[in-house]
Design an enzyme around this catalytic site. Sequence first.
Site, PDB file in Angstrom:
ATOM      1  N   ARG A  59       0.815  -1.225   0.000  1.00 16.27           N
ATOM      2  CA  ARG A  59       0.000   0.000   0.000  1.00 16.27           C
ATOM      3  C   ARG A  59       0.844   1.269   0.000  1.00 16.27           C
ATOM      4  NH1 ARG A  59      -3.252  -2.052   4.752  1.00 16.27           N
ATOM      5  NH2 ARG A  59      -1.698  -3.685   4.565  1.00 16.27           N
ATOM      6  N   GLU A  96       3.665  -6.546  13.197  1.00 13.97           N
ATOM      7  CA  GLU A  96       2.680  -6.641  14.280  1.00 13.97           C
ATOM      8  C   GLU A  96       2.172  -8.094  14.352  1.00 13.97           C
ATOM      9  OE1 GLU A  96      -0.655  -4.086  13.713  1.00 13.97           O
ATOM     10  OE2 GLU A  96      -1.316  -4.264  15.790  1.00 13.97           O
TER      11      GLU A  96
HETATM   12  P1  AMP Z   1       4.891  -2.376  11.392  1.00 17.41           P
HETATM   13  O1  AMP Z   1       6.155  -2.918  10.851  1.00 17.41           O
HETATM   14  O2  AMP Z   1       4.430  -3.110  12.621  1.00 17.41           O
HETATM   15  O3  AMP Z   1       4.957  -0.878  11.624  1.00 17.41           O
HETATM   16  O4  AMP Z   1       3.755  -2.682  10.329  1.00 17.41           O
HETATM   17  C1  AMP Z   1       3.544  -1.833   9.256  1.00 17.41           C
HETATM   18  C2  AMP Z   1       3.052  -2.569   8.027  1.00 17.41           C
HETATM   19  O5  AMP Z   1       2.102  -3.601   8.322  1.00 17.41           O
HETATM   20  C3  AMP Z   1       2.375  -1.577   7.125  1.00 17.41           C
HETATM   21  O6  AMP Z   1       2.950  -1.722   5.843  1.00 17.41           O
HETATM   22  C4  AMP Z   1       0.911  -1.936   7.152  1.00 17.41           C
HETATM   23  O7  AMP Z   1       0.437  -2.015   5.829  1.00 17.41           O
HETATM   24  C5  AMP Z   1       0.796  -3.286   7.852  1.00 17.41           C
HETATM   25  N1  AMP Z   1      -0.068  -3.254   9.045  1.00 17.41           N
HETATM   26  C6  AMP Z   1       0.324  -3.478  10.340  1.00 17.41           C
HETATM   27  N2  AMP Z   1      -0.694  -3.387  11.197  1.00 17.41           N
HETATM   28  C7  AMP Z   1      -1.775  -3.089  10.465  1.00 17.41           C
HETATM   29  C8  AMP Z   1      -3.159  -2.830  10.795  1.00 17.41           C
HETATM   30  N3  AMP Z   1      -3.611  -2.873  12.055  1.00 17.41           N
HETATM   31  N4  AMP Z   1      -3.989  -2.524   9.768  1.00 17.41           N
HETATM   32  C9  AMP Z   1      -3.544  -2.462   8.492  1.00 17.41           C
HETATM   33  N5  AMP Z   1      -2.272  -2.694   8.132  1.00 17.41           N
HETATM   34  C10 AMP Z   1      -1.388  -3.001   9.091  1.00 17.41           C
END
Ligand code: AMP
Length: 173
Positions: A59, A96
């Site tokens: 995205r 996450e």
């Molecule tokens: P992070 O590395 O934990 O900051 O995760 C970021 C990536 O995971 C981004 O590219 C988001 O597209 C996806 N992502 C993580 N958590 C969510 C969520 N709750 N809703 C949508 N996309 C998420």
Amino acid sequence: MKSLESFIRNVPDFPVKGIQFKDITTLLKNGELLAQAVDQMYDPFRELEIDKIVGIEARGFIFGSALAYKLNLGFIPIRKPGKLPAEVETEEYNLEYGQDSIEMHRDAIEEGEKILIVDDLLATGGTAAAAARLIDKLGGEVVGFSFLIELTELKARSLLKNYKVYSLMQFPF
Ligand code: AMP
């Protein structure tokens, strides 16, 4: 200018139980809102010199390439493993939900180029921090991060404390 928060659809327990998935397709399908989001994501970086935009799969490509077009700058994709065809640099990170790695072409960046990293959502910050490490390794300079959404309870800011970080919208989690 419209408030964009109400155009994000929260989907509980996707893709796994316990995750509140932030669905941005409900915003993307409206042209006026998409243009507003891209403009707002650029606004805090107006005074900074930027050579290239990096977008994180998948995205981040949407907002990153729209912004690259707006600024007449080149766009560089950071992709999931095994997708880029030429020689790559790789970084591992914690998501996450789960663990993964990201890749970038070794010849994507010239030494000293100033890079703005764009993604849809900042959760734990693991992906963003790995993206910054990739750019460092390749000799680029990260001038900042721009996100559509930040999940503030996940405290990603501490991981990115050395960088200018902007998020257009904040949700607790
Ligand atoms: P992070 O590395 O934990 O900051 O995760 C970021 C990536 O995971 C981004 O590219 C988001 O597209 C996806 N992502 C993580 N958590 C969510 C969520 N709750 N809703 C949508 N996309 C998420």
